[in-house]
Design a protein around this motif. Sequence first.
Motif, PDB file in Angstrom:
ATOM      1  N   GLN A   1     -43.586-103.234  -3.233  1.00  0.00           N
ATOM      2  CA  GLN A   1     -42.149-103.499  -3.062  1.00  0.00           C
ATOM      3  C   GLN A   1     -41.714-103.280  -1.619  1.00  0.00           C
ATOM      4  OE1 GLN A   1     -40.283-100.986  -5.978  1.00  0.00           O
ATOM      5  NE2 GLN A   1     -40.252-102.614  -7.529  1.00  0.00           N
ATOM      6  N   VAL A   2     -42.198-102.184  -1.012  1.00  0.00           N
ATOM      7  CA  VAL A   2     -41.782-101.869   0.356  1.00  0.00           C
ATOM      8  C   VAL A   2     -42.308-102.919   1.336  1.00  0.00           C
ATOM      9  CG1 VAL A   2     -41.885-100.157   2.203  1.00  0.00           C
ATOM     10  CG2 VAL A   2     -41.658 -99.417  -0.154  1.00  0.00           C
ATOM     11  N   VAL A   3     -43.570-103.317   1.150  1.00  0.00           N
ATOM     12  CA  VAL A   3     -44.143-104.320   2.057  1.00  0.00           C
ATOM     13  C   VAL A   3     -43.375-105.643   1.931  1.00  0.00           C
ATOM     14  CG1 VAL A   3     -46.192-105.653   2.654  1.00  0.00           C
ATOM     15  CG2 VAL A   3     -46.415-103.245   2.063  1.00  0.00           C
ATOM     16  N   ASN A   4     -43.041-106.002   0.684  1.00  0.00           N
ATOM     17  CA  ASN A   4     -42.273-107.228   0.477  1.00  0.00           C
ATOM     18  C   ASN A   4     -40.909-107.152   1.131  1.00  0.00           C
ATOM     19  OD1 ASN A   4     -43.535-109.409  -0.738  1.00  0.00           O
ATOM     20  ND2 ASN A   4     -43.650-108.316  -2.701  1.00  0.00           N
ATOM     21  N   THR A   5     -40.254-106.009   1.034  1.00  0.00           N
ATOM     22  CA  THR A   5     -38.951-105.834   1.684  1.00  0.00           C
ATOM     23  C   THR A   5     -39.079-106.049   3.183  1.00  0.00           C
ATOM     24  OG1 THR A   5     -38.404-104.200  -0.005  1.00  0.00           O
ATOM     25  CG2 THR A   5     -36.990-104.271   1.954  1.00  0.00           C
ATOM     26  N   LEU A   6     -40.138-105.469   3.771  1.00  0.00           N
ATOM     27  CA  LEU A   6     -40.368-105.630   5.202  1.00  0.00           C
ATOM     28  C   LEU A   6     -40.563-107.113   5.555  1.00  0.00           C
ATOM     29  CD1 LEU A   6     -40.850-104.502   8.040  1.00  0.00           C
ATOM     30  CD2 LEU A   6     -43.282-104.235   7.455  1.00  0.00           C
ATOM     31  N   LYS A   7     -41.366-107.784   4.726  1.00  0.00           N
ATOM     32  CA  LYS A   7     -41.656-109.193   4.989  1.00  0.00           C
ATOM     33  C   LYS A   7     -40.369-110.023   4.962  1.00  0.00           C
ATOM     34  CE  LYS A   7     -43.875-113.248   3.171  1.00  0.00           C
ATOM     35  NZ  LYS A   7     -44.216-113.871   1.904  1.00  0.00           N
ATOM     36  N   ASN A   8     -39.559-109.799   3.911  1.00  0.00           N
ATOM     37  CA  ASN A   8     -38.309-110.559   3.803  1.00  0.00           C
ATOM     38  C   ASN A   8     -37.359-110.253   4.955  1.00  0.00           C
ATOM     39  OD1 ASN A   8     -39.238-111.741   1.489  1.00  0.00           O
ATOM     40  ND2 ASN A   8     -38.226-110.272   0.113  1.00  0.00           N
ATOM     41  N   ALA A   9     -37.310-108.968   5.328  1.00  0.00           N
ATOM     42  CA  ALA A   9     -36.413-108.574   6.415  1.00  0.00           C
ATOM     43  C   ALA A   9     -36.841-109.239   7.721  1.00  0.00           C
ATOM     44  CB  ALA A   9     -36.391-107.057   6.565  1.00  0.00           C
ATOM     45  N   ALA A  10     -38.162-109.252   7.967  1.00  0.00           N
ATOM     46  CA  ALA A  10     -38.677-109.850   9.211  1.00  0.00           C
ATOM     47  C   ALA A  10     -38.371-111.351   9.245  1.00  0.00           C
ATOM     48  CB  ALA A  10     -40.174-109.596   9.333  1.00  0.00           C
ATOM     49  N   GLN A  11     -38.623-112.000   8.113  1.00  0.00           N
ATOM     50  CA  GLN A  11     -38.402-113.450   8.049  1.00  0.00           C
ATOM     51  C   GLN A  11     -36.928-113.796   8.280  1.00  0.00           C
ATOM     52  OE1 GLN A  11     -41.042-115.865   7.610  1.00  0.00           O
ATOM     53  NE2 GLN A  11     -39.290-116.986   8.481  1.00  0.00           N
ATOM     54  N   GLU A  12     -36.064-113.021   7.598  1.00  0.00           N
ATOM     55  CA  GLU A  12     -34.631-113.267   7.723  1.00  0.00           C
ATOM     56  C   GLU A  12     -34.177-113.079   9.160  1.00  0.00           C
ATOM     57  OE1 GLU A  12     -30.719-111.339   5.736  1.00  0.00           O
ATOM     58  OE2 GLU A  12     -32.519-111.366   4.452  1.00  0.00           O
ATOM     59  N   LYS A  13     -34.706-112.005   9.791  1.00  0.00           N
ATOM     60  CA  LYS A  13     -34.333-111.708  11.168  1.00  0.00           C
ATOM     61  C   LYS A  13     -34.701-112.874  12.085  1.00  0.00           C
ATOM     62  CE  LYS A  13     -32.491-108.444  13.584  1.00  0.00           C
ATOM     63  NZ  LYS A  13     -31.206-107.894  13.146  1.00  0.00           N
ATOM     64  N   VAL A  14     -35.934-113.386  11.915  1.00  0.00           N
ATOM     65  CA  VAL A  14     -36.387-114.497  12.752  1.00  0.00           C
ATOM     66  C   VAL A  14     -35.462-115.698  12.580  1.00  0.00           C
ATOM     67  CG1 VAL A  14     -38.235-116.183  13.079  1.00  0.00           C
ATOM     68  CG2 VAL A  14     -38.792-113.755  12.842  1.00  0.00           C
ATOM     69  N   ASP A  15     -35.148-116.020  11.321  1.00  0.00           N
ATOM     70  CA  ASP A  15     -34.294-117.189  11.059  1.00  0.00           C
ATOM     71  C   ASP A  15     -32.924-117.039  11.720  1.00  0.00           C
ATOM     72  OD1 ASP A  15     -36.318-118.262   9.634  1.00  0.00           O
ATOM     73  OD2 ASP A  15     -35.504-117.797   7.638  1.00  0.00           O
ATOM     74  N   ILE A  16     -32.317-115.874  11.530  1.00  0.00           N
ATOM     75  CA  ILE A  16     -30.967-115.679  12.067  1.00  0.00           C
ATOM     76  C   ILE A  16     -30.955-115.751  13.595  1.00  0.00           C
ATOM     77  CG2 ILE A  16     -29.165-113.913  12.401  1.00  0.00           C
ATOM     78  CD1 ILE A  16     -29.656-113.086   9.471  1.00  0.00           C
ATOM     79  N   LEU A  17     -31.945-115.048  14.201  1.00  0.00           N
ATOM     80  CA  LEU A  17     -31.956-115.028  15.670  1.00  0.00           C
ATOM     81  C   LEU A  17     -32.177-116.427  16.247  1.00  0.00           C
ATOM     82  CD1 LEU A  17     -33.881-111.704  16.437  1.00  0.00           C
ATOM     83  CD2 LEU A  17     -31.452-112.203  16.839  1.00  0.00           C
ATOM     84  N   LYS A  18     -33.101-117.161  15.640  1.00  0.00           N
ATOM     85  CA  LYS A  18     -33.371-118.529  16.114  1.00  0.00           C
ATOM     86  C   LYS A  18     -32.099-119.370  16.056  1.00  0.00           C
ATOM     87  CE  LYS A  18     -38.214-119.815  15.492  1.00  0.00           C
ATOM     88  NZ  LYS A  18     -39.140-120.351  14.486  1.00  0.00           N
ATOM     89  N   ASP A  19     -31.423-119.238  14.933  1.00  0.00           N
ATOM     90  CA  ASP A  19     -30.194-120.003  14.718  1.00  0.00           C
ATOM     91  C   ASP A  19     -29.146-119.732  15.789  1.00  0.00           C
ATOM     92  OD1 ASP A  19     -30.319-121.715  12.523  1.00  0.00           O
ATOM     93  OD2 ASP A  19     -28.357-120.936  11.837  1.00  0.00           O
TER      94      ASP A  19
END
Length: 336
Positions: A54-72
């Motif tokens: 669960q924790v690793v998945n949370t990290l993965k989702n957080a990282a992905q979301e961060k990349v998307d938002i910053l790129k945008d």
Amino acid sequence: KIKEHIAQVEAFTAATKEEVEDFRIKYLGSKGLLKEFFSEFKNVANDQKKEFGQVVNTLKNAAQEKVDILKDTLENKEESKGVYGDLSRPGASIELGSRHPISIVKNKITEVFSNIGFNVSEGPEIEDDWHNFTALNLPEYHPARDMQDTFFIQTDPDVLLRTHTSSVQVRYMENNQPPIRTISPGRVYRNEAISARAHCFFHQVEGLYVDKGVSFADLKQTLQYFTTEMFGKSKIRLRPSYFPFTEPSAEVDVYWGLETEIDHKITKGTGWLEIMGCGMVDPNVLKNCGIDPEIYSGFAFGMGIDRIAMLLNQIPDIRMMSENDVRFLEQFKSTY
Ligand code: PHE
């Protein structure tokens, strides 16, 4: 340790696209931290597997979301830079249209005559027999009707495309008493074979002056004034001619050997050129239009604008003037 990374990911900000890309590679790249954490999964004790996952998945989702938002946000910033970035850049220039060569010549002619008190009158292009022919001393079956190949829209009663703007002068005399000083510019139609020299429509300016004691000398002086204003220093000659609506009638030639200046352009002429017809208004025409020929007399003249525009601008083919080719039209810059 992973929870620490989650906090770091959530706090991360970037100023450039490169920083975002480095961040993405660090966490999500093929040799990134997440890959590493997932591969550790098999070493985790069974009772802790669920929480670890669960924790690793949370990290993965957080990282992905961060990349998307910053790129945008960075992309948006770049776009707006394009619009508002350099405020000192010169604006896009506004294309100004140019006047048609026929309008330029028409406006010049109109100005020359308005300077000596002529007003401008207009009339319909679709005419009846009376205004185009009969009132102008061209009764039915008059052979001179054939001089102007007419487009008929309807016969009996005749409705036609006007063959000259003399029809406007008839209308003007019907509605106004002398003194009359008017010019009538407009489009006219004749059923002629279309070629470089002739079209089935062209443009005229006709003039009319009716008052007490108007003589042929007044006509000649007016024409001399006109040609001088229009073409610069110029010679004219009058040749006897025939029109049913004027008596006597004449054809006007202008000597084109002189240098001609119109609109700041110098054109070198080539000899005598016929530019218009003219004459003293036939008393019958005055009578037809409700003006008493015992009291009044007048002169009239008529010229083709297209020919003059072609001469002044060295236009070799009359058809060019109605083809709407912008490359042709944009060559004419004028103050008229
Ligand atoms: N209406 C004549 C034409 O179209 C020109 C003209 C006008 C001649 C006035 C004499 C007087 O050819």
